[in-house]
Motif scaffolding. Structure first.
Motif, short mmCIF file in Angstrom:
data_model
loop_
_atom_site.label_atom_id
_atom_site.label_comp_id
_atom_site.label_asym_id
_atom_site.label_seq_id
_atom_site.Cartn_x
_atom_site.Cartn_y
_atom_site.Cartn_z
N LEU A 104 0.83 -1.23 0.00
CA LEU A 104 -0.09 -0.09 0.14
C LEU A 104 0.69 1.19 0.08
O LEU A 104 0.33 2.26 -0.58
N ALA A 105 2.02 1.11 0.63
CA ALA A 105 2.78 2.28 0.66
C ALA A 105 3.40 2.78 -0.71
O ALA A 105 3.70 4.01 -0.88
N LYS A 106 3.36 2.10 -1.54
CA LYS A 106 3.54 2.11 -3.00
C LYS A 106 2.35 2.90 -4.14
O LYS A 106 2.80 2.83 -5.30
N THR A 107 1.37 2.82 -3.34
CA THR A 107 0.02 3.42 -4.03
C THR A 107 0.18 4.81 -3.77
O THR A 107 0.30 5.16 -2.75
N PRO A 108 -0.79 5.46 -4.40
CA PRO A 108 -1.09 7.06 -3.92
C PRO A 108 -2.11 7.04 -3.22
O PRO A 108 -2.64 8.30 -3.11
N ALA A 109 -2.46 6.16 -2.19
CA ALA A 109 -3.48 6.48 -1.14
C ALA A 109 -2.87 7.83 -0.23
O ALA A 109 -1.73 7.51 0.12
N LEU A 110 -3.86 8.71 -0.05
CA LEU A 110 -3.36 9.87 0.59
C LEU A 110 -3.02 9.47 1.98
O LEU A 110 -1.87 10.08 2.55
N THR A 111 -3.65 8.75 2.97
CA THR A 111 -3.28 8.45 4.01
C THR A 111 -3.49 6.76 4.27
O THR A 111 -4.41 6.12 3.74
N VAL A 112 -2.41 6.20 4.89
CA VAL A 112 -2.38 4.89 5.61
C VAL A 112 -2.35 4.93 6.76
O VAL A 112 -1.45 5.17 7.43
N HIS A 113 -3.56 4.57 7.61
CA HIS A 113 -3.55 4.49 8.98
C HIS A 113 -3.40 3.03 9.44
O HIS A 113 -3.98 2.24 9.08
N LEU A 114 -2.39 2.92 10.46
CA LEU A 114 -1.88 1.67 11.13
C LEU A 114 -2.27 1.55 12.40
O LEU A 114 -2.40 2.52 13.31
N TYR A 115 -3.00 0.30 12.82
CA TYR A 115 -3.36 0.25 14.34
C TYR A 115 -2.86 -1.10 14.64
O TYR A 115 -3.08 -2.30 14.35
N ASP A 116 -2.03 -1.08 15.82
CA ASP A 116 -1.34 -2.13 16.47
C ASP A 116 -0.91 -1.72 17.77
O ASP A 116 -0.20 -0.69 17.73
N ALA A 117 -1.31 -2.33 19.09
CA ALA A 117 -0.67 -1.81 20.30
C ALA A 117 0.66 -2.58 20.56
O ALA A 117 1.37 -2.06 21.43
N ASP A 118 0.91 -3.61 19.93
CA ASP A 118 2.21 -4.42 20.12
C ASP A 118 3.57 -3.78 19.69
O ASP A 118 3.62 -2.86 18.99
N PHE A 119 4.60 -4.02 20.37
CA PHE A 119 5.86 -3.75 20.16
C PHE A 119 6.56 -4.54 18.95
O PHE A 119 6.19 -5.81 18.86
N TYR A 120 7.60 -3.97 18.20
CA TYR A 120 8.12 -4.77 17.42
C TYR A 120 9.12 -5.20 17.92
O TYR A 120 10.30 -5.00 18.50
N ARG A 121 9.39 -6.76 18.04
CA ARG A 121 10.51 -7.47 18.86
C ARG A 121 11.16 -8.35 17.38
O ARG A 121 10.85 -8.38 16.08
#
Length: 443
Positions: free
Chosen positions: A196-213
């Motif tokens: 999705l980051a490579k598409t022209p979507a104006l905003t991409v909202h990310l939801y996740d409470a976890d930490f990157y491990r």
């Protein structure tokens, strides 16, 4: 000189501007306006050169194609006759936008090609304006207009030259939704973001409470550094940093979606779900369905069998007017154990990537980027057999209208409309599949 970073960094483009050419940069194309030419009636008109830009970062690279297109008409000799060897009807007629679509293309290739865009533009200019100046000696292409560029106005931090080079600018415009959301940034969710980051979507909202491990790094796109892992970032913070070097509009929400905040999704143009099984999932799906928000829910179910890892992945789509299948056939599990095929915590990077890519393809079909003759709303890929099953689309409807016969449904239009679908999804998982708490893969 110019407000365009690209022009400032590119001596050939800067020289065009300094000479007085009316240069624009539109959707990855170089546009040179106000080129005088002669039309069929031997009258002077004004048109534009159009060709895709080749870039190396923020600097113009050497042109990879010798072809140039022309917008506005077909240049002629001073008497209105064709210019010999100029127009090539076999070249692709590029389009940078609805009002910048080529009328014709030129294919003049000097020995060794063009060294830069200045050489390319001035070469074709000489061929086109000669007849115009023979009709009216006062005309020339040097208007000294300020450069126009969209390079800093869109979602990307640098010009998207892929889309222009591929000739899919108009189709890519279908993907410019104002808001897309991803719920769950585990393996599948991360790969969804990568696409999705490579598409022209104006905003991409990310939801996740976890930490990157550390374990997340082994089934995520790209490569996390040791410093990344030691930073103690949430997943949404980590991915926002990674993809913000390429584009704007990544919006992190370091929370899980529950009944308390599900309303934040109800203004999205599309939602992707790659979240844990649990009561919150039912709340999310019910809210999206009731408000007609299109979404795709993903599931990965793998088991470590005697002959290797087996299992299946699921892509379930809901669109306005086509969501009843989810509840009627209980396609999505909401509690651990409801749907054993998709309740395992065994995750593998390429399976996560495949799940995400199948979901992205279905999303792009919905937005009419890809052709879609089936309109399927449920897809299952079986790992150990390689079978790909589509359900709840045109073929299923045709079978039901014919009395629910299992034969292959034929489409108008010949063999290309023939699609083989299997009604029952293979029951390849058995009681050995762990009865755990993951349906999507947010963990």
């Amino acid at each position: 000189m110019s407000g365009s970073r690209l022009v400032r960094n590119s001596p050939d483009l800067a020289r065009l501007v300094q000479d007085g050419f009316a240069v624009r940069i539109v959707n990855g194309f170089l546009v040179v306006d106000d080129i005088p030419y002669v039309d069929d009636a031997a009258q002077v008109q004004w048109g534009s050169f159009l060709c895709p830009l080749d870039l190396s970062g923020t600097t113009a690279a050497r042109p990879t194609t010798h072809v140039m297109c022309f917008v506005g008409g077909v240049p002629r000799e001073k008497n209105g006759q064709p210019i010999r060897h100029l127009v090539n009807d076999s070249v692709e007629k590029w389009s940078a936008s609805a009002d910048l679509t080529a009328a014709c293309g030129f294919s003049q290739k000097p020995e060794g090609g063009y060294g830069d865009f200045y050489e390319k533009v001035t070469y074709y200019t000489a061929m086109v304006i000669g007849p115009a100046q023979a009709v009216d000696p006062s005309v020339n292409p040097y208007t000294y207009k300020p450069i126009e560029t969209d390079e800093d106005d869109g979602v990307f931090l640098y010009v998207d030259t892929f889309t222009s080079r591929a000739g899919i600018t108009a189709l890519n415009g279908h993907l410019a939704l104002e808001k897309v959301a991803i719920v769950g940034l585990g393996g599948t969710g991360a790969h969804l973001l990568d696409a999705l980051a490579k598409t022209p979507a104006l905003t991409v909202h990310l939801y996740d409470a976890d930490f990157y491990r550390t374990h997340n790094a082994f089934r995520a796109p790209g490569a996390a550094s040791l410093r990344d892992l030691e930073a103690g970032l949430t997943k949404v913070e980590y991915y926002t940093r990674k993809y913000s070097v390429m584009r704007r509009g990544i919006v992190p929400h370091p929370v899980n979606v529950t009944a308390d905040n599900v309303g934040e999704l109800l203004d999205a143009g599309f939602v992707f779900l790659a979240m844990d099984t649990g009561p919150d999932k039912r709340v999310v799906i019910d809210a999206l369905t009731q408000h007609g928000i299109p979404f795709i829910d993903t599931g990965v179910g793998l088991s470590n069998d005697a002959n290797g890892i087996a299992g299946q992945i699921r892509i379930t789509t809901s669109t306005p007017g086509c969501s009843d299948h989810i509840a009627q056939d209980e396609l999505i599990s909401y509690f651990a154990g409801d749907d054993a095929e998709y309740d395992t915590n065994l995750q593998v990077d390429e399976i996560n990537a495949l799940t995400a890519n199948l979901a992205i393809i279905r999303y792009k079909k919905f937005l009419k980027f890809y052709a879609d003759i089936e309109h399927e709303h449920h897809t299952v890929f079986v790992v150990n057999s390689g079978d790909l099953h589509h359900r709840y689309g045109v073929s299923d409807l045709a079978r039901h209208e014919d009395g629910d016969q299992p034969e292959v449904a034929e489409h108008d239009g010949g063999p290309e409309g023939l699609i083989d679908h299997v009604n029952p999804v293979e029951a390849i998982q058995d009681e050995r599949v762990a009865d755990t708490d993951v349906d999507g893969d947010a963990a």
